[in-house]
Design a protein around this motif. Structure first.
Motif, PDB file in Angstrom:
ATOM      1  N   VAL A  16       0.842  -1.201   0.000  1.00  0.00           N
ATOM      2  CA  VAL A  16       0.000   0.000   0.000  1.00  0.00           C
ATOM      3  C   VAL A  16       0.873   1.246   0.000  1.00  0.00           C
ATOM      4  CG1 VAL A  16      -1.657   1.319   1.374  1.00  0.00           C
ATOM      5  CG2 VAL A  16      -1.975  -1.134   1.057  1.00  0.00           C
ATOM      6  N   LEU A  17       1.933   1.239   0.795  1.00  0.00           N
ATOM      7  CA  LEU A  17       2.846   2.378   0.822  1.00  0.00           C
ATOM      8  C   LEU A  17       3.501   2.593  -0.546  1.00  0.00           C
ATOM      9  CD1 LEU A  17       4.275   4.571   2.495  1.00  0.00           C
ATOM     10  CD2 LEU A  17       6.023   2.861   3.029  1.00  0.00           C
ATOM     11  N   GLY A  18       3.914   1.520  -1.203  1.00  0.00           N
ATOM     12  CA  GLY A  18       4.515   1.629  -2.528  1.00  0.00           C
ATOM     13  C   GLY A  18       3.545   2.191  -3.551  1.00  0.00           C
ATOM     14  N   LEU A  19       2.300   1.722  -3.503  1.00  0.00           N
ATOM     15  CA  LEU A  19       1.290   2.251  -4.431  1.00  0.00           C
ATOM     16  C   LEU A  19       1.017   3.726  -4.160  1.00  0.00           C
ATOM     17  CD1 LEU A  19      -1.204  -0.734  -4.537  1.00  0.00           C
ATOM     18  CD2 LEU A  19       0.266   0.072  -6.392  1.00  0.00           C
ATOM     19  N   ALA A  20       0.989   4.106  -2.887  1.00  0.00           N
ATOM     20  CA  ALA A  20       0.775   5.511  -2.552  1.00  0.00           C
ATOM     21  C   ALA A  20       1.933   6.370  -3.055  1.00  0.00           C
ATOM     22  CB  ALA A  20       0.616   5.670  -1.045  1.00  0.00           C
ATOM     23  N   MET A  21       3.145   5.878  -2.928  1.00  0.00           N
ATOM     24  CA  MET A  21       4.304   6.642  -3.400  1.00  0.00           C
ATOM     25  C   MET A  21       4.306   6.751  -4.924  1.00  0.00           C
ATOM     26  SD  MET A  21       7.180   5.286  -0.764  1.00  0.00           S
ATOM     27  CE  MET A  21       8.344   6.621  -0.872  1.00  0.00           C
ATOM     28  N   MET A  22       3.903   5.685  -5.612  1.00  0.00           N
ATOM     29  CA  MET A  22       3.792   5.764  -7.074  1.00  0.00           C
ATOM     30  C   MET A  22       2.731   6.776  -7.477  1.00  0.00           C
ATOM     31  SD  MET A  22       4.370   2.017  -8.718  1.00  0.00           S
ATOM     32  CE  MET A  22       3.344   1.058  -7.644  1.00  0.00           C
ATOM     33  N   GLY A  23       1.611   6.778  -6.762  1.00  0.00           N
ATOM     34  CA  GLY A  23       0.560   7.753  -7.039  1.00  0.00           C
ATOM     35  C   GLY A  23       1.039   9.173  -6.815  1.00  0.00           C
ATOM     36  N   TRP A  24       1.820   9.387  -5.762  1.00  0.00           N
ATOM     37  CA  TRP A  24       2.369  10.718  -5.491  1.00  0.00           C
ATOM     38  C   TRP A  24       3.322  11.146  -6.618  1.00  0.00           C
ATOM     39  CZ3 TRP A  24       1.259  14.867  -3.050  1.00  0.00           C
ATOM     40  CH2 TRP A  24       2.214  15.832  -2.808  1.00  0.00           C
ATOM     41  N   GLY A  25       4.119  10.223  -7.110  1.00  0.00           N
ATOM     42  CA  GLY A  25       5.021  10.544  -8.210  1.00  0.00           C
ATOM     43  C   GLY A  25       4.268  10.909  -9.482  1.00  0.00           C
ATOM     44  N   VAL A  26       3.195  10.183  -9.763  1.00  0.00           N
ATOM     45  CA  VAL A  26       2.371  10.506 -10.930  1.00  0.00           C
ATOM     46  C   VAL A  26       1.728  11.873 -10.736  1.00  0.00           C
ATOM     47  CG1 VAL A  26       0.292   9.833 -12.187  1.00  0.00           C
ATOM     48  CG2 VAL A  26       1.958   8.108 -11.555  1.00  0.00           C
ATOM     49  N   PHE A  27       1.247  12.145  -9.546  1.00  0.00           N
ATOM     50  CA  PHE A  27       0.630  13.435  -9.236  1.00  0.00           C
ATOM     51  C   PHE A  27       1.608  14.584  -9.435  1.00  0.00           C
ATOM     52  CE2 PHE A  27      -0.320  16.705  -6.006  1.00  0.00           C
ATOM     53  CZ  PHE A  27      -1.569  17.107  -6.460  1.00  0.00           C
ATOM     54  N   ARG A  28       2.879  14.354  -9.094  1.00  0.00           N
ATOM     55  CA  ARG A  28       3.901  15.400  -9.216  1.00  0.00           C
ATOM     56  C   ARG A  28       4.421  15.553 -10.641  1.00  0.00           C
ATOM     57  NH1 ARG A  28       8.731  14.799  -5.495  1.00  0.00           N
ATOM     58  NH2 ARG A  28       9.224  16.652  -6.697  1.00  0.00           N
ATOM     59  N   GLY A  29       4.071  14.643 -11.531  1.00  0.00           N
ATOM     60  CA  GLY A  29       4.504  14.741 -12.918  1.00  0.00           C
ATOM     61  C   GLY A  29       5.870  14.116 -13.166  1.00  0.00           C
ATOM     62  N   GLU A  30       6.222  13.095 -12.415  1.00  0.00           N
ATOM     63  CA  GLU A  30       7.531  12.465 -12.532  1.00  0.00           C
ATOM     64  C   GLU A  30       7.588  11.415 -13.650  1.00  0.00           C
ATOM     65  OE1 GLU A  30      10.310  13.132 -10.791  1.00  0.00           O
ATOM     66  OE2 GLU A  30       9.339  14.731  -9.687  1.00  0.00           O
ATOM     67  N   MET A  31       6.448  11.024 -14.193  1.00  0.00           N
ATOM     68  CA  MET A  31       6.452   9.969 -15.214  1.00  0.00           C
ATOM     69  C   MET A  31       7.300  10.318 -16.436  1.00  0.00           C
ATOM     70  SD  MET A  31       2.677   8.207 -15.021  1.00  0.00           S
ATOM     71  CE  MET A  31       2.695   7.917 -16.742  1.00  0.00           C
ATOM     72  N   PRO A  32       7.188  11.522 -17.001  1.00  0.00           N
ATOM     73  CA  PRO A  32       8.030  11.837 -18.164  1.00  0.00           C
ATOM     74  C   PRO A  32       9.528  11.816 -17.843  1.00  0.00           C
ATOM     75  CG  PRO A  32       6.241  13.428 -17.973  1.00  0.00           C
ATOM     76  CD  PRO A  32       6.222  12.589 -16.742  1.00  0.00           C
ATOM     77  N   VAL A  33       9.890  12.223 -16.631  1.00  0.00           N
ATOM     78  CA  VAL A  33      11.300  12.235 -16.229  1.00  0.00           C
ATOM     79  C   VAL A  33      11.833  10.805 -16.173  1.00  0.00           C
ATOM     80  CG1 VAL A  33      12.887  12.824 -14.368  1.00  0.00           C
ATOM     81  CG2 VAL A  33      11.017  14.375 -14.944  1.00  0.00           C
ATOM     82  N   VAL A  34      11.068   9.921 -15.545  1.00  0.00           N
ATOM     83  CA  VAL A  34      11.488   8.525 -15.426  1.00  0.00           C
ATOM     84  C   VAL A  34      11.555   7.875 -16.801  1.00  0.00           C
ATOM     85  CG1 VAL A  34      10.840   6.277 -14.494  1.00  0.00           C
ATOM     86  CG2 VAL A  34      10.617   8.314 -13.086  1.00  0.00           C
TER      87      VAL A  34
END
Length: 49
Positions: A16-34
């Protein structure tokens, strides 16, 4: 025997913590960077970049 049939709570909490952190990264717009970093690594691996 019942205890061995239950799912470990620590693993569920970590999932659950990992999914929440992935969601936070998507919310912050980190997907294009990764994605850009992944593409660069792949291109360097095959010798193009």
């Amino acid at each position: 025997m019942r205890k061995s049939l239950r799912a470990p709570r620590g693993g569920i909490y970590l999932a659950v913590l990992g999914l929440a952190m992935m969601g936070w990264g998507v919310f912050r717009g980190e997907m294009p960077v990764v994605l850009e970093k992944a593409i660069n690594i792949c291109l360097e691996c095959i010798g193009i970049g």
